[in-house]
Design an enzyme around this catalytic site. Sequence first.
Site, mmCIF file in Angstrom:
data_model
loop_
_atom_site.group_PDB
_atom_site.id
_atom_site.type_symbol
_atom_site.label_atom_id
_atom_site.label_comp_id
_atom_site.label_asym_id
_atom_site.label_seq_id
_atom_site.Cartn_x
_atom_site.Cartn_y
_atom_site.Cartn_z
ATOM 1 N N ASP A 257 15.048 -8.040 -8.568
ATOM 2 C CA ASP A 257 13.650 -7.686 -8.437
ATOM 3 C C ASP A 257 13.587 -6.528 -7.442
ATOM 4 O O ASP A 257 14.519 -6.345 -6.640
ATOM 5 C CB ASP A 257 12.870 -8.901 -7.917
ATOM 6 C CG ASP A 257 11.410 -8.595 -7.652
ATOM 7 O OD1 ASP A 257 10.733 -8.073 -8.560
ATOM 8 O OD2 ASP A 257 10.948 -8.865 -6.524
ATOM 9 N N LEU A 258 12.505 -5.757 -7.448
ATOM 10 C CA LEU A 258 12.406 -4.607 -6.541
ATOM 11 C C LEU A 258 11.463 -4.890 -5.372
ATOM 12 O O LEU A 258 11.900 -5.052 -4.232
ATOM 13 C CB LEU A 258 11.959 -3.363 -7.320
ATOM 14 C CG LEU A 258 12.917 -2.872 -8.411
ATOM 15 C CD1 LEU A 258 12.317 -1.679 -9.147
ATOM 16 C CD2 LEU A 258 14.272 -2.527 -7.822
ATOM 17 N N ASP A 259 10.163 -4.974 -5.659
ATOM 18 C CA ASP A 259 9.167 -5.125 -4.596
ATOM 19 C C ASP A 259 9.416 -6.386 -3.779
ATOM 20 O O ASP A 259 9.533 -7.491 -4.333
ATOM 21 C CB ASP A 259 7.756 -5.184 -5.189
ATOM 22 C CG ASP A 259 7.356 -3.890 -5.877
ATOM 23 O OD1 ASP A 259 7.970 -2.851 -5.596
ATOM 24 O OD2 ASP A 259 6.420 -3.934 -6.707
ATOM 25 N N ASP B 160 12.296 -12.425 -4.734
ATOM 26 C CA ASP B 160 11.574 -13.087 -3.651
ATOM 27 C C ASP B 160 10.593 -14.139 -4.137
ATOM 28 O O ASP B 160 10.093 -14.928 -3.327
ATOM 29 C CB ASP B 160 10.817 -12.052 -2.817
ATOM 30 C CG ASP B 160 9.690 -11.398 -3.613
ATOM 31 O OD1 ASP B 160 8.514 -11.699 -3.343
ATOM 32 O OD2 ASP B 160 9.974 -10.612 -4.532
#
Length: 236
Positions: free
Chosen positions: A17-19, A188
């Site tokens: 995941d990025l954000d 997250d």
Amino acid sequence: MIRFNRAIRPFSVMSFDLDDTLYNNHPIIKAAVSAQQNYLNALPRYQEQGPQYWQKCRQLAALQQPELKDNVTQWRKHTLHLALSKLGFTEQEVALHASNAYNAFADARSNIVVSDDVLALLDNLAQHFTLIAITNGNVEIERFNLHNKFELVLQAGMHGKAKPHSTLFDKAAAHLKVTKSDILHIGDSLDTDVQGANNTGCQSVWLNDQNAKYDYKGLADVEITNIHALTHFIRS
């Protein structure tokens, strides 16, 4: 800290995941939303509607087209057109102001600098695993310093339904010609990342550093509190 809730099977792909996984997205989103609102509030007809007008239009857009929830970019663009159209602007004015407002958002949205230690971590992991990104967000990765770190980047809306739906995980496995259990997904969010990976047959790592509340009650295969714990998986 690293905690194993289930034994990890051999894997060849690390999916990120990025954000809020590889960088703190909270101040970035806040700045992007402010940039958009600053543009819109310079239009007297918009400012007169008050601070709740955007959210009302956003909810209306989702009611009109529920599928927009899987594509945050199109949801924002549709909401901009809807909000401005309701204020009596001409079609040309709506197009102009919607484009300018979105560009203000997008410029700030991609004003990201990933820390050198995280970049070094990714470079280290890339010597051992195929690295990809699977995100529900609309960040333009080519505009900041993650642009060359992944062999594949899949985004909700553009490439399929948002996590926890299986589409993006399925596409990743098909593109890389691996089984889904060969993918270890790190994120997250219990609701999107862990639930999505678990339900799809991928393996999951929960980066538990957000102090957030989630609805999903399942367990990630692995729980970590610092992204650098991923070095545990590097083969000696």
